[in-house]
Design a protein around this motif. Structure first.
Motif: not given
Length: 123
Positions: A41-49
């Protein structure tokens, strides 16, 4: 984690299916796309909304459910496919960034100041 494509998302989806009696809830996560992304999942999902203010405003105008499309949590998605507007990540009132899964407040409202995160007549 709940919306991802790793094993914990599958387990949460299965648990929610059992608790609610609704089958296939894991299909509303990224599970169907698990082979397309990095296994960790590296670099796929944002940390903030990130969100589209016009989507929130449309939902308020139409008195429909305000929600965050899963696609907005992907780092590569920069704009709303409906409104063709850049996604934003800061409250227009106080400038605070929002948590991806806030523990309080309703979707569409700032977790810090309580302000509405949609446009209010001015862009």
């Amino acid at each position: 984690m709940l919306n991802s494509y790793r094993n914990h998302a599958k387990k949460y989806g299965e648990a929610l299916s059992r608790l609610t009696g609704m089958k296939g809830l894991e299909q509303h996560t990224m599970m169907p796309f698990r082979g397309l992304f990095d296994s960790m999942g590296k670099g796929v999902f944002r940390q903030e909304k990130h969100w589209c203010p016009e989507c929130y405003l449309d939902a308020m105008r139409q008195s429909t459910l305000v929600y965050d499309p899963l696609v907005f949590s992907l780092m590569e998605v920069k704009s709303c496919p409906v409104h063709q507007l850049a996604l934003v990540s800061q409250c227009p009132d106080c400038g605070a960034t929002q948590q991806a899964l806030p523990s309080s407040r309703k979707i569409g409202w700032c977790t810090r100041c309580g302000g509405f995160l949609g446009y209010m007549g001015v862009k």
